[in-house]
Design an enzyme around this catalytic site. Sequence first.
Site, PDB file in Angstrom:
ATOM      1  N   ASP A  76     -14.892 -63.371  33.910  1.00 13.02           N
ATOM      2  CA  ASP A  76     -15.100 -62.155  34.697  1.00 13.02           C
ATOM      3  C   ASP A  76     -13.831 -61.681  35.378  1.00 13.02           C
ATOM      4  O   ASP A  76     -13.679 -60.485  35.636  1.00 13.02           O
ATOM      5  CB  ASP A  76     -16.266 -62.298  35.694  1.00 13.02           C
TER       6      ASP A  76
HETATM    7  C1  LAN Z   1     -14.369 -70.190  41.860  1.00 12.09           C
HETATM    8  C2  LAN Z   1     -13.927 -68.964  42.507  1.00 12.09           C
HETATM    9  C3  LAN Z   1     -14.128 -67.716  41.731  1.00 12.09           C
HETATM   10  C4  LAN Z   1     -15.301 -67.788  40.805  1.00 12.09           C
HETATM   11  C5  LAN Z   1     -15.781 -66.420  40.289  1.00 12.09           C
HETATM   12  C6  LAN Z   1     -14.684 -65.613  39.618  1.00 12.09           C
HETATM   13  C7  LAN Z   1     -16.288 -65.585  41.467  1.00 12.09           C
HETATM   14  C8  LAN Z   1     -16.922 -66.647  39.325  1.00 12.09           C
HETATM   15  O1  LAN Z   1     -17.476 -65.436  38.948  1.00 12.09           O
HETATM   16  C9  LAN Z   1     -16.512 -67.540  38.200  1.00 12.09           C
HETATM   17  C10 LAN Z   1     -16.085 -68.917  38.716  1.00 12.09           C
HETATM   18  C11 LAN Z   1     -14.970 -68.880  39.766  1.00 12.09           C
HETATM   19  C12 LAN Z   1     -13.646 -68.688  39.065  1.00 12.09           C
HETATM   20  C13 LAN Z   1     -14.860 -70.188  40.552  1.00 12.09           C
HETATM   21  C14 LAN Z   1     -15.177 -71.487  39.912  1.00 12.09           C
HETATM   22  C15 LAN Z   1     -15.204 -72.723  40.811  1.00 12.09           C
HETATM   23  C16 LAN Z   1     -14.202 -72.675  41.946  1.00 12.09           C
HETATM   24  C17 LAN Z   1     -12.785 -72.634  41.363  1.00 12.09           C
HETATM   25  C18 LAN Z   1     -14.472 -71.404  42.747  1.00 12.09           C
HETATM   26  C19 LAN Z   1     -15.851 -71.336  43.338  1.00 12.09           C
HETATM   27  C20 LAN Z   1     -13.537 -71.565  43.898  1.00 12.09           C
HETATM   28  C21 LAN Z   1     -13.542 -73.102  44.206  1.00 12.09           C
HETATM   29  C22 LAN Z   1     -14.248 -73.775  43.029  1.00 12.09           C
HETATM   30  C23 LAN Z   1     -13.631 -75.131  42.660  1.00 12.09           C
HETATM   31  C24 LAN Z   1     -14.531 -75.823  41.653  1.00 12.09           C
HETATM   32  C25 LAN Z   1     -13.443 -75.981  43.912  1.00 12.09           C
HETATM   33  C26 LAN Z   1     -13.058 -77.375  43.647  1.00 12.09           C
HETATM   34  C27 LAN Z   1     -14.242 -78.237  43.556  1.00 12.09           C
HETATM   35  C28 LAN Z   1     -14.573 -79.041  42.547  1.00 12.09           C
HETATM   36  C29 LAN Z   1     -15.947 -79.525  42.440  1.00 12.09           C
HETATM   37  C30 LAN Z   1     -13.610 -79.498  41.538  1.00 12.09           C
END
Ligand code: LAN
Length: 786
Positions: free
Chosen positions: A495
């Site tokens: 996205d």
């Molecule tokens: C995010 C942030 C953005 C988010 C969106 C773009 C909003 C979504 O539509 C797709 C997935 C994504 C990119 C996403 C995936 C997982 C993330 C990176 C996070 C929620 C921000 C932090 C999280 C990450 C997994 C944190 C670290 C934790 C672990 C369990 C490894």
Amino acid sequence: MVTTRSQSATPSRSSTPINANGSTSVHANSSPTKKRKAQDTVTNSVKRARDEKTDYSRWRLRDDRGRQTWHYLDSDEECKEWPQSIADRYMLGLETGLPTLPSPETPLDHARNALSFFQHLQLPPGNWACEYGGPMFLLPGIVITWYVTQTPIPPAYASEIKNYLFARQHPEDGGWGLHIEGVTSVFGTGMNYTILRLLGADAEDERMVKARAKLHEMGGVLNGPHWSKWWLAVLGVCEWGIVNPAPAELWLLPDWTPISPWRWWIHIRQVFLPMSYIASKKWTYPSASSDPVIQSLRNELFVQPYSSIDFSAHRNDISPYDNYHPKTWVLNAINWLLVKVWDPYLRPDSLKQKAEDWTWKLIQMEDANTDYADLAPVNAPMNFLACYITEGPDAYSVRRHRERIPEFLWVKDEGMLCNGTNGVQTWDTNFLVQAVVEAGLAQEKKWKPMLTKALEFLDDHQIREECVEKDLCYRHTRKGAWAFSTREQGYTVSDCTSEAMKAVMMLQALDGFPKLVDDERLRDAVDVILTMQNSTGGVASYEHRRGSELLEYLNAAEVFGRIMVEYDYPECTTACVTALVMFKKLYGKGHHTDEKSQVKGCYREEDIDKFLDGALKYIRAAQRPDGSWYGSWGICFTYAGMFALESLACVGERYANSERVRRACRFFVEKQNPDGGWGESYKSCETAKWVPHPQGTQVVNTAWACIALMEAGWPDEDDEVQGKGALKRGIKLLMERQQANGEWLQEGIEGVFNKSCMISYPNYKFIFPIRALGMYAKRYGDVEVL
Ligand code: LAN
């Protein structure tokens, strides 16, 4: 009942003067009553340390082509040379001095006022930034890694990290949870207590005493989840026997096996990678036994005397507060075999060596492909530690990791926290651009410089090359993609690519904007999007699904559900649908000559149509009987509903002609609060049922609901319709909540991941109301809403 902490409202900063040079003084936010309390407790022989508070007028945010770092200036000369910007002051919770604006009358006046404020928060390279906090398990990895690698911690950082942790301590029970609004857990409390001690907090400080009591009440750190046991083994507070297996040998499995790590969700496999490498080496901080803080932690973190603990007997202990996703019997059986049979009797040294060599090579590839930025702040400190262990303290890899860690850290009024990624650069910039264009404001002269800068940023951050040895390190294609944050981080997200592509196409289609991203690069983006679809028609986050959902049987994290593989998401699917539809519209007929057939048409039109067909089938199938869609990245039904209805609108499926859209509208209208707004609690994400926000209406949920209704073609003025005027009342609420200077104040947390962890998107309170107001004005005319 469980008390939760709400996300701090904007600016409750005090004007109490703070000593220069970061020297210590009483916490600027201490109220006289608090101080009195502290003195009382001192006389009761329990201490409350004098918190070191830095001088907030000395902090500066640098944004170097999207690389964001906070700097604390020591001298007055430096401060003079590098003055604090309005954006700095806003982020720090200081007065911005932005003026009261002319009183807005129409929806577009409100949107313009919001932009007048928000434009000041744009950073020099053209992107927006903000705190991206929420998870409470990120700082511990960083601080423990700094500590065991003997990395000097800047004193201003140390002070503000402590301040943040104390500010986020549960006011009643004294603990911390998985995320800032979550219930207190062993994971949150054990890890954050530990790092407070590493940063110099006094064990007898009354807040530490309280936290310890809570930790003990929950059974101490023996009851923590796998990740906390792993970190405490690294630190030398626990023995490695307490850590359930993370076998590096798994990386040697041939690719065809259904459990090979390359099939796992990217975050889990990139965390598992260094975790398995370091666990295989059973590396522990070498000075643990002589370090007085570690010695002391060995007494503080357990309920029983340290010397009496048989660590391996506590591998599976877990407190009910942490056990969100209990380990399955399959995983328990595998762990037993690994611990009791494989490790002691069967694991040949040569295999161990081979597994370590290969995992180390993969760690190096992750570092090389991101220039040591790494995927996120969980694997970054782990890779840092792996480099330290393997290459020694002076290696380039270690120095580079040291330099990059600060990119995850963020300063706000409460102190310094760790963001969920190295920023939200591309994501928030995409949405702001789209909101302004949709509102019809992009052609107004006033916003052109701001939008042109944003376009320049997006141009700069499209990923232009594939990863080195892409297939060897299992990376998805990325040439033409956009990441969530920056090009350097460089991870394709479905996205993020689609929303960025839309923002670029929207601006470049308007007169007066430069065509920075040429057709070929847009075609690259299309190529990437077309690789993202699952066999279900839906789209996942970073890759298409590579493994079976049955892999959840091996989910060892305990604190998160549905993390082992990629899933379909209405949000991600919609972004791809809308980007491809827009591409067809703007770059369709006659725009591209097919190399083979020499036919002029739309680039990969057949593939795009097939994709759209599957994606829409998925969106329709994902709707629940009550008309809603479950959201995985924002809270929750209001977020996903907005996207799903946008997908349907894109192919002409709207209220007038679709029963499913009518059902979706009914869902929204039924959830509206009497004040005209919508408010949804993060509990909706955990329980998959609508849970109203305890504080009532939230601006962001309201904006999402209004956008959803407008996408759906909801007949707001139709007397026949039950819920008539729902949209108008929502829009009015957005206008009423706007402040005189154009901003909206911070309310509850907006985002989520892995079902159980919440994360802040503070810019959403600007972006989505602007979009909703603009869309409303377009549809109903820009007149006063009475
Ligand atoms: C995010 C942030 C953005 C988010 C969106 C773009 C909003 C979504 O539509 C797709 C997935 C994504 C990119 C996403 C995936 C997982 C993330 C990176 C996070 C929620 C921000 C932090 C999280 C990450 C997994 C944190 C670290 C934790 C672990 C369990 C490894």
